[in-house]
Scaffold this motif. Structure first.
Motif, PDB file in Angstrom:
ATOM      1  N   GLN A 169      20.555 -37.849  49.488  1.00  0.00           N
ATOM      2  CA  GLN A 169      19.322 -37.221  49.037  1.00  0.00           C
ATOM      3  C   GLN A 169      19.602 -35.983  48.187  1.00  0.00           C
ATOM      4  OE1 GLN A 169      17.163 -36.565  52.675  1.00  0.00           O
ATOM      5  NE2 GLN A 169      16.283 -38.631  52.687  1.00  0.00           N
ATOM      6  N   ALA A 170      20.626 -35.241  48.539  1.00  0.00           N
ATOM      7  CA  ALA A 170      20.989 -34.075  47.732  1.00  0.00           C
ATOM      8  C   ALA A 170      21.416 -34.499  46.328  1.00  0.00           C
ATOM      9  CB  ALA A 170      22.107 -33.286  48.412  1.00  0.00           C
ATOM     10  N   ASN A 171      22.197 -35.585  46.247  1.00  0.00           N
ATOM     11  CA  ASN A 171      22.610 -36.089  44.937  1.00  0.00           C
ATOM     12  C   ASN A 171      21.416 -36.601  44.144  1.00  0.00           C
ATOM     13  OD1 ASN A 171      25.218 -35.485  45.590  1.00  0.00           O
ATOM     14  ND2 ASN A 171      25.879 -37.586  45.916  1.00  0.00           N
ATOM     15  N   GLU A 172      20.496 -37.292  44.824  1.00  0.00           N
ATOM     16  CA  GLU A 172      19.307 -37.779  44.139  1.00  0.00           C
ATOM     17  C   GLU A 172      18.468 -36.623  43.620  1.00  0.00           C
ATOM     18  OE1 GLU A 172      17.376 -40.132  47.046  1.00  0.00           O
ATOM     19  OE2 GLU A 172      18.817 -41.795  46.948  1.00  0.00           O
ATOM     20  N   LEU A 173      18.346 -35.554  44.418  1.00  0.00           N
ATOM     21  CA  LEU A 173      17.591 -34.382  43.979  1.00  0.00           C
ATOM     22  C   LEU A 173      18.262 -33.707  42.789  1.00  0.00           C
ATOM     23  CD1 LEU A 173      15.156 -32.585  44.555  1.00  0.00           C
ATOM     24  CD2 LEU A 173      16.599 -31.232  46.104  1.00  0.00           C
ATOM     25  N   ALA A 174      19.590 -33.616  42.835  1.00  0.00           N
ATOM     26  CA  ALA A 174      20.318 -33.028  41.714  1.00  0.00           C
ATOM     27  C   ALA A 174      20.144 -33.866  40.454  1.00  0.00           C
ATOM     28  CB  ALA A 174      21.807 -32.894  42.063  1.00  0.00           C
ATOM     29  N   ALA A 175      20.182 -35.202  40.607  1.00  0.00           N
ATOM     30  CA  ALA A 175      19.975 -36.080  39.454  1.00  0.00           C
ATOM     31  C   ALA A 175      18.568 -35.919  38.889  1.00  0.00           C
ATOM     32  CB  ALA A 175      20.217 -37.529  39.847  1.00  0.00           C
ATOM     33  N   LEU A 176      17.578 -35.753  39.782  1.00  0.00           N
ATOM     34  CA  LEU A 176      16.207 -35.545  39.324  1.00  0.00           C
ATOM     35  C   LEU A 176      16.087 -34.236  38.553  1.00  0.00           C
ATOM     36  CD1 LEU A 176      13.252 -36.400  39.309  1.00  0.00           C
ATOM     37  CD2 LEU A 176      12.981 -35.246  41.526  1.00  0.00           C
ATOM     38  N   HIS A 177      16.734 -33.185  39.054  1.00  0.00           N
ATOM     39  CA  HIS A 177      16.706 -31.901  38.351  1.00  0.00           C
ATOM     40  C   HIS A 177      17.384 -32.009  36.985  1.00  0.00           C
ATOM     41  CE1 HIS A 177      14.736 -29.783  41.460  1.00  0.00           C
ATOM     42  NE2 HIS A 177      15.758 -29.694  42.298  1.00  0.00           N
ATOM     43  N   ARG A 178      18.505 -32.740  36.937  1.00  0.00           N
ATOM     44  CA  ARG A 178      19.184 -32.920  35.650  1.00  0.00           C
ATOM     45  C   ARG A 178      18.297 -33.692  34.676  1.00  0.00           C
ATOM     46  NH1 ARG A 178      23.773 -33.777  38.974  1.00  0.00           N
ATOM     47  NH2 ARG A 178      23.431 -36.032  38.891  1.00  0.00           N
ATOM     48  N   GLN A 179      17.611 -34.730  35.187  1.00  0.00           N
ATOM     49  CA  GLN A 179      16.723 -35.503  34.328  1.00  0.00           C
ATOM     50  C   GLN A 179      15.592 -34.640  33.786  1.00  0.00           C
ATOM     51  OE1 GLN A 179      14.949 -38.858  36.265  1.00  0.00           O
ATOM     52  NE2 GLN A 179      13.704 -39.427  34.518  1.00  0.00           N
ATOM     53  N   ARG A 180      15.001 -33.830  34.665  1.00  0.00           N
ATOM     54  CA  ARG A 180      13.927 -32.947  34.212  1.00  0.00           C
ATOM     55  C   ARG A 180      14.438 -31.910  33.220  1.00  0.00           C
ATOM     56  NH1 ARG A 180      10.616 -31.786  39.896  1.00  0.00           N
ATOM     57  NH2 ARG A 180       9.742 -33.904  40.103  1.00  0.00           N
ATOM     58  N   ALA A 181      15.647 -31.415  33.464  1.00  0.00           N
ATOM     59  CA  ALA A 181      16.226 -30.451  32.519  1.00  0.00           C
ATOM     60  C   ALA A 181      16.467 -31.099  31.165  1.00  0.00           C
ATOM     61  CB  ALA A 181      17.526 -29.880  33.082  1.00  0.00           C
ATOM     62  N   ASP A 182      16.964 -32.349  31.181  1.00  0.00           N
ATOM     63  CA  ASP A 182      17.179 -33.070  29.920  1.00  0.00           C
ATOM     64  C   ASP A 182      15.856 -33.312  29.200  1.00  0.00           C
ATOM     65  OD1 ASP A 182      19.865 -33.128  30.459  1.00  0.00           O
ATOM     66  OD2 ASP A 182      19.855 -35.158  31.283  1.00  0.00           O
ATOM     67  N   GLU A 183      14.827 -33.696  29.963  1.00  0.00           N
ATOM     68  CA  GLU A 183      13.520 -33.925  29.347  1.00  0.00           C
ATOM     69  C   GLU A 183      12.956 -32.630  28.768  1.00  0.00           C
ATOM     70  OE1 GLU A 183      11.224 -35.594  32.461  1.00  0.00           O
ATOM     71  OE2 GLU A 183      12.106 -37.614  32.293  1.00  0.00           O
ATOM     72  N   ALA A 184      13.145 -31.522  29.514  1.00  0.00           N
ATOM     73  CA  ALA A 184      12.667 -30.235  28.998  1.00  0.00           C
ATOM     74  C   ALA A 184      13.416 -29.843  27.729  1.00  0.00           C
ATOM     75  CB  ALA A 184      12.831 -29.149  30.070  1.00  0.00           C
ATOM     76  N   ALA A 185      14.735 -30.110  27.709  1.00  0.00           N
ATOM     77  CA  ALA A 185      15.515 -29.791  26.507  1.00  0.00           C
ATOM     78  C   ALA A 185      15.064 -30.647  25.328  1.00  0.00           C
ATOM     79  CB  ALA A 185      17.004 -30.004  26.781  1.00  0.00           C
ATOM     80  N   GLU A 186      14.792 -31.947  25.598  1.00  0.00           N
ATOM     81  CA  GLU A 186      14.316 -32.820  24.518  1.00  0.00           C
ATOM     82  C   GLU A 186      12.948 -32.362  24.006  1.00  0.00           C
ATOM     83  OE1 GLU A 186      14.308 -36.724  26.131  1.00  0.00           O
ATOM     84  OE2 GLU A 186      16.509 -36.904  26.185  1.00  0.00           O
ATOM     85  N   ALA A 187      12.066 -31.958  24.943  1.00  0.00           N
ATOM     86  CA  ALA A 187      10.748 -31.472  24.527  1.00  0.00           C
ATOM     87  C   ALA A 187      10.874 -30.197  23.703  1.00  0.00           C
ATOM     88  CB  ALA A 187       9.870 -31.230  25.755  1.00  0.00           C
ATOM     89  N   ALA A 188      11.773 -29.305  24.135  1.00  0.00           N
ATOM     90  CA  ALA A 188      11.981 -28.070  23.379  1.00  0.00           C
ATOM     91  C   ALA A 188      12.526 -28.354  21.981  1.00  0.00           C
ATOM     92  CB  ALA A 188      12.934 -27.140  24.141  1.00  0.00           C
ATOM     93  N   GLU A 189      13.428 -29.347  21.897  1.00  0.00           N
ATOM     94  CA  GLU A 189      13.982 -29.706  20.596  1.00  0.00           C
ATOM     95  C   GLU A 189      12.909 -30.302  19.692  1.00  0.00           C
ATOM     96  OE1 GLU A 189      16.784 -30.275  17.539  1.00  0.00           O
ATOM     97  OE2 GLU A 189      16.714 -28.988  19.318  1.00  0.00           O
ATOM     98  N   ARG A 190      12.038 -31.148  20.278  1.00  0.00           N
ATOM     99  CA  ARG A 190      10.938 -31.697  19.478  1.00  0.00           C
ATOM    100  C   ARG A 190      10.007 -30.603  18.992  1.00  0.00           C
ATOM    101  NH1 ARG A 190      10.929 -35.703  23.582  1.00  0.00           N
ATOM    102  NH2 ARG A 190       9.178 -34.649  24.595  1.00  0.00           N
ATOM    103  N   GLU A 191       9.701 -29.640  19.885  1.00  0.00           N
ATOM    104  CA  GLU A 191       8.838 -28.530  19.486  1.00  0.00           C
ATOM    105  C   GLU A 191       9.493 -27.693  18.394  1.00  0.00           C
ATOM    106  OE1 GLU A 191       7.949 -26.383  23.005  1.00  0.00           O
ATOM    107  OE2 GLU A 191       6.647 -27.944  23.857  1.00  0.00           O
ATOM    108  N   ARG A 192      10.813 -27.508  18.508  1.00  0.00           N
ATOM    109  CA  ARG A 192      11.510 -26.729  17.478  1.00  0.00           C
ATOM    110  C   ARG A 192      11.433 -27.437  16.132  1.00  0.00           C
ATOM    111  NH1 ARG A 192      15.914 -26.504  14.617  1.00  0.00           N
ATOM    112  NH2 ARG A 192      16.576 -28.558  15.391  1.00  0.00           N
ATOM    113  N   ILE A 193      11.661 -28.762  16.145  1.00  0.00           N
ATOM    114  CA  ILE A 193      11.605 -29.527  14.908  1.00  0.00           C
ATOM    115  C   ILE A 193      10.201 -29.481  14.316  1.00  0.00           C
ATOM    116  CG2 ILE A 193      11.800 -31.846  13.928  1.00  0.00           C
ATOM    117  CD1 ILE A 193      14.023 -32.388  15.933  1.00  0.00           C
ATOM    118  N   GLU A 194       9.184 -29.625  15.190  1.00  0.00           N
ATOM    119  CA  GLU A 194       7.805 -29.569  14.700  1.00  0.00           C
ATOM    120  C   GLU A 194       7.481 -28.195  14.134  1.00  0.00           C
ATOM    121  OE1 GLU A 194       5.468 -30.677  18.004  1.00  0.00           O
ATOM    122  OE2 GLU A 194       6.017 -32.814  17.944  1.00  0.00           O
ATOM    123  N   ALA A 195       7.993 -27.134  14.785  1.00  0.00           N
ATOM    124  CA  ALA A 195       7.757 -25.787  14.268  1.00  0.00           C
ATOM    125  C   ALA A 195       8.406 -25.596  12.900  1.00  0.00           C
ATOM    126  CB  ALA A 195       8.292 -24.743  15.259  1.00  0.00           C
TER     127      ALA A 195
END
Length: 396
Positions: A169-195
């Motif tokens: 469960q700890a590994n699954e939680l860490a993987a979920l956090h990494r996925q959310r961090a990756d999604e946040a980074a992708e969203a930030a990159e899209r926002e930067r490109i749009e800006a």
């Protein structure tokens, strides 16, 4: 140096962990046999009491092989480990098969899905109950002894099961956090490109609306002066117009450069209805015959800016494509909206062919008007060209 050595040993162990674990369990079993240790739960043993403890190696060594297969086939390895443990339990009772069973059980629980884990838990509970019954009936042990044996086994497998679930469960939680961090980074990159794209669009509009108009006016005025016979007063007027347009373009460029270097502020002063008079004067100096009628005031800022830019683009297009044309500019109320019309008739298109653009100005005007909820049209009309826009006054 010591830290580097420790890291090297840790990396080597991770790369060869199954083999190392199997060798260590085999060595532990051999050490226990050498020390004479055997019969973990002697109440189950069916062998004579004087049997050699080295017989534990007969079940320990095959069990160690399962340590090498637990990653590739955890379920098969778990079943085989359970069978070997049961056989050892009723014979030599060595420590090796128990350690292997716990190791393989941990791996199986760790990689299992939640539904499979629940099934394993049910099997473990049933195994504890069966072990208690067997200890109580088959081996004729006392109730306290049978309970003690079942409790020990439950503690072993229960702790092993809990630990595997917790780590998984700890590994699954860490993987979920990494996925959310990756999604946040992708969203930030899209926002930067749009800006960046929005900034480029803003600079492109500013260059087109301000700088390109002034520069093109300079070229057209110079072309007009060169295409007529030399005339002192006319040439000086043309030079004066070129000079004024050049200064205006220079000022707009300096404003844009200052904003790009320091950030903040506006790329150029916000257009207002008062600028229309200057636009008409510039068009007249460029050779157009312009009549303007402005019957509105107090417009919201976005609407006012759009009106001025429509008039500017319309007059600039007339200068480029219909030199000397008659142009009528009308800005008036139309119900709850303001209407902007730029009509042109006649003019010489030959002298301005070298300055034909790509049609970006009209498309950007259409985008502006559409963003304000209005309607925009541009095209030939009655032997000339008309730009017609209707913008709601409430637009903001």
């Amino acid at each position: 140096m010591e830290e580097a050595t420790a890291d090297g040993i840790r990396d080597w162990y991770r790369a060869h962990r199954p083999v190392v674990d199997a060798v260590l369990i085999a060595g532990l079993s051999a050490l226990a046999a050498w020390l004479g240790f055997g019969g973990i739960w002697s109440v189950f043993s069916t062998l004579p009491a004087d049997v050699s403890p080295w017989w534990t190696m007969a079940t320990a060594l095959p069990a160690c092989v399962l340590v090498l297969t637990k990653q590739r086939a955890p379920w098969v390895s778990l079943v085989v480990a359970a069978v070997i443990f049961a056989a050892d339990l009723f014979t030599t009772g060595g420590i090796g098969p128990l350690v292997v069973l716990l190791d393989v059980l941990w791996t199986a629980v760790f990689v299992a899905q939640p539904r499979a884990r629940r099934r394993i838990l049910v099997v473990l509970v049933a195994s504890v109950v069966v072990l208690f019954i067997v200890a109580l009936i088959a081996s004729q042990a006392s109730g306290a002894t049978a309970f003690h044996v079942a409790l020990q086994f439950a503690a072993f497998v229960g702790t092993d099961y809990w630990w595997a679930v917790a780590v998984s469960q700890a590994n699954e939680l860490a993987a979920l956090h990494r996925q959310r961090a990756d999604e946040a980074a992708e969203a930030a990159e899209r926002e930067r490109i749009e800006a960046v794209l929005r900034e480029r669009e803003a600079m492109a509009r500013e260059l087109h609306d301000v700088v390109a108009g002034h520069v093109l006016a300079m070229a057209i005025r110079a072309e007009a002066a060169l295409s007529t016979p030399p005339d002192s007063s006319g040439d000086r007027a043309a030079l004066q117009a070129v000079r004024d347009a050049g200064l205006d373009a220079h000022g707009a460029l300096r404003s844009m450069i200052a904003v790009l270097r320091r950030g903040g502020g506006e790329l150029s002063p916000t257009p207002s209805l008062a600028d229309i008079a200057d636009l008409v004067d510039d068009a007249r100096r460029a050779g157009l015959r312009v009549r303007a009628t402005i019957d509105v005031e107090g417009l919201p800022s976005p609407v006012e800016q759009a009106v001025v830019r429509i008039v500017r683009e319309g007059l600039s297009n007339c200068v480029r494509h219909a030199s000397g044309a008659e142009v009528e500019v009308r800005v008036s109320r139309s119900g709850t909206a303001v209407r902007v019309v730029v009509d042109s008739r006649g003019g010489d298109t030959i002298a301005a062919r070298a300055y034909a653009g790509g049609g970006w100005g009209l498309s950007m005007l259409a985008e502006r008007v559409d963003a304000l909820g209005g309607e925009f049209s541009a095209g030939p009309r009655g032997g000339g060209w008309r730009i017609d826009a209707v913008i709601p006054v409430e637009a903001s």
